[in-house]
Design an enzyme around this catalytic site. Structure first.
Site, PDB file in Angstrom:
ATOM      1  N   PRO A   1       0.807  -1.219   0.000  1.00  0.00           N
ATOM      2  CA  PRO A   1       0.000   0.000   0.000  1.00  0.00           C
ATOM      3  C   PRO A   1       0.839   1.267   0.000  1.00  0.00           C
ATOM      4  O   PRO A   1       1.688   1.446   0.860  1.00  0.00           O
ATOM      5  CB  PRO A   1      -0.786  -0.103   1.316  1.00  0.00           C
ATOM      6  N   GLU A   2       0.627   2.094  -0.965  1.00  0.00           N
ATOM      7  CA  GLU A   2       1.163   3.448  -0.927  1.00  0.00           C
ATOM      8  C   GLU A   2      -0.045   4.374  -0.955  1.00  0.00           C
ATOM      9  O   GLU A   2      -1.165   3.929  -0.746  1.00  0.00           O
ATOM     10  CB  GLU A   2       2.139   3.682  -2.093  1.00  0.00           C
TER      11      GLU A   2
ATOM     12  N   LYS B   1       0.415   7.839   4.115  1.00  0.00           N
ATOM     13  CA  LYS B   1       0.006   6.446   4.202  1.00  0.00           C
ATOM     14  C   LYS B   1      -0.694   6.126   5.509  1.00  0.00           C
ATOM     15  O   LYS B   1      -1.015   4.970   5.774  1.00  0.00           O
ATOM     16  CB  LYS B   1       1.238   5.542   4.016  1.00  0.00           C
TER      17      LYS B   1
ATOM     18  N   ARG C   1      16.898  -2.539  -0.130  1.00  0.00           N
ATOM     19  CA  ARG C   1      15.832  -2.864  -1.062  1.00  0.00           C
ATOM     20  C   ARG C   1      16.361  -2.657  -2.470  1.00  0.00           C
ATOM     21  O   ARG C   1      17.548  -2.827  -2.713  1.00  0.00           O
ATOM     22  CB  ARG C   1      14.572  -2.056  -0.789  1.00  0.00           C
TER      23      ARG C   1
END
Length: 348
Positions: free
Chosen positions: A2-3, A61, A322
Site C-alpha cells: 500500500p502506498e 500512508k 531494497r
DNA sequence: CAGAGATCCTGCAAGC
DNA sequence: TGCTTGCAGGATCTCT
C-alpha cells in the site's frame, strides 16, 4: 504494497462503511498489531468500545478515525447503507479526496442519528506492507492473518477487520493534535502533507530539497518532507523525470523539482484511478499484492526488460536494503557523487 | 544534529 | 524432495 493511492481507496471504503457506526466490541488477536498502542490490547479494546467512528481521514500512508461519544438518543440500530460501493473511486484525486479538514466531514453525521461529542482521540492505522482493512460479513470465515476485529452495535451485519500478514502495520489510539480540525493524531504531526493535498506546500518542499544533503530517492521516501510515496512510485516518478535515484537533492533546480513533483502526482493519480475499480463490493478490497497497477509500471520490477522509452535494458541496484529500478541510459548517474560537494556546485 | 544503516516480520522463490 | 538463504518493504531506532 500500500502506498498513497491504495490507502486512499481504503479511506474511502472506511468513510462509506464504517463512519458513524458504534463500536460494540474489539478483539485484538495479535499483540504486535497494536504495538504502537503502549497501554496494551485490553486498554485499546476498552477505550474504543461504546464510541463511534466519526470520519475517515488520511495523511500520506496513515489513516485515522476520530472517536465520538454516543448521543443519548442514538441507541436505536443504525440503518447503515448496504449497497454497492461502485462509483466511490470516481472522485477527483486531490480534490477533497484526501480528507484533510473538509468542512462538514466531521459534523455531517449519518442519517437519522444524533452525533455525540468528540473525544479528542483518534484511532490511527497504518497498513505497513501487507495490511488490509476489510469490512466483512460477520459470518465470513476469519482470514488467516486476522489481527484485529471490530464488532459494531448496529444491525448491518458487517464487522471491521485488520488483516496483516507481515505485521508491519497496526492500529493504535492517540490524542489529537491540539487545533487540528480533522482530528490528526499527535504522533503523526511530523508527517508532511501528500502531493495530492490541495495545500501541499511546494515551496517548502523545494526549500527542503535544497537544504538537505541527501539524495533524491531518499528525500522522496522521507515522509516528513513529502508523504505517501513508497519505493514503487518513487522509482516510477524518477523514471518519468529521467532522474537517477542517487542524484543529490541540492543539485535540482526548482523547475526540475516541480517537474518531478508533477510526475509523482501523475503516477499516484493513475494508480488511484485503477485502484478504485477493484473496490465495488460489500467489503473494502485492498489487496496490496493484487498487482492491479502492475501492468502500468514502467520501472519497478522491470530488471533486464527494455526501457519503454529508449529500449535500453532496465537495471536494478541494491539500495537501502531494497531495490532501485532505473534505465541506465535515460537516468544517468550523477557526475558529482557526494551530496556534500554538490551543495557548493551550481544547480543543474 | 542530520544522515545513513539496521531492524522488525512472514511467505515465497530460488538454489543446492 | 526438503532444507537454507535471500528478498520484499515503511517506519523507527540506533549509531556515526
Amino acid at each position: 504494497m500500500p502506498e498513497l493511492p491504495e490507502v486512499e481507496v481504503v479511506r474511502r471504503g472506511l468513510e462509506r462503511w464504517v463512519t458513524g457506526r458504534v463500536i460494540a466490541e474489539v478483539q485484538v488477536l495479535h499483540p504486535r498489531a497494536i504495538r504502537r498502542h503502549l497501554a496494551g490490547p485490553t486498554d485499546f479494546a476498552d477505550q474504543l468500545t461504546g464510541h463511534r467512528f466519526a470520519a475517515a481521514c488520511r495523511r500520506g500512508k496513515y489513516l485515522w478515525l476520530p472517536l465520538d461519544t454516543v448521543g443519548a438518543d442514538a441507541t436505536a440500530p443504525t440503518e447503515h447503507p448496504v449497497q454497492t460501493a461502485t462509483g466511490l473511486a470516481h472522485g477527483a484525486p486531490g480534490d477533497g479526496a484526501t480528507g484533510h479538514g473538509a468542512p462538514g466531514s466531521v459534523d455531517g453525521g449519518v442519517d437519522g442519528v444524533t452525533r455525540g461529542e468528540a473525544t479528542g482521540r483518534s484511532v490511527l492505522g497504518h497498513l505497513g506492507m501487507s495490511g488490509q482493512l476489510l469490512v466483512q460479513p460477520e459470518t465470513a470465515a476469519d482470514e488467516k492473518h486476522l489481527r484485529i476485529r471490530v464488532r459494531f452495535a448496529d444491525a448491518a451485519g458487517t464487522e471491521l477487520r485488520f488483516v496483516d500478514q507481515r505485521t508491519f502495520g497496526g492500529l493504535s489510539l492517540h490524542d489529537q493534535l491540539p487545533g487540528a480540525p480533522d482530528g490528526l493524531p499527535d504522533v503523526i504531526g511530523h508527517i508532511a502533507r501528500d502531493p495530492l493535498d490541495p495545500v501541499f506546500d511546494e515551496t517548502a518542499f523545494y526549500t527542503a530539497l535544497r537544504r538537505c544533503r541527501t539524495t533524491i530517492k531518499r528525500a522522496l521516501l522521507d515522509q516528513s518532507l513529502i508523504s505517501g510515496v513508497g519505493n514503487i512510485y518513487a522509482d516510477e516518478a524518477l523514471w518519468r523525470a529521467r532522474l537517477h535515484f542517487d542524484r543529490p537533492t541540492a543539485s535540482l533546480t526548482r523547475p526540475r523539482a516541480m517537474e518531478l513533483l508533477g510526475h509523482v502526482r501523475d503516477v499516484m493519480r493513475a494508480a488511484l484511478a485503477v485502484g478504485g475499480t477493484s473496490f465495488d463490493s460489500l467489503y473494502v478490497n485492498v489487496n496490496g499484492e493484487s498487482g492491479y497497477f502492475e501492468c502500468s509500471l514502467d520501472a519497478y520490477g522491470r530488471e533486464d526488460e527494455p526501457c519503454r522509452r529508449c529500449g535500453a535494458l532496465m537495471r536494478r541496484s541494491p539500495w537501502m536494503n531494497r531495490s532501485s529500478y532505473f534505465c541506465p541510459r535515460c537516468q544517468r548517474p550523477p557526475r558529482v557523487v557526494s551530496p556534500r560537494t554538490a551543495r557548493s556546485g551550481p544547480a543543474v
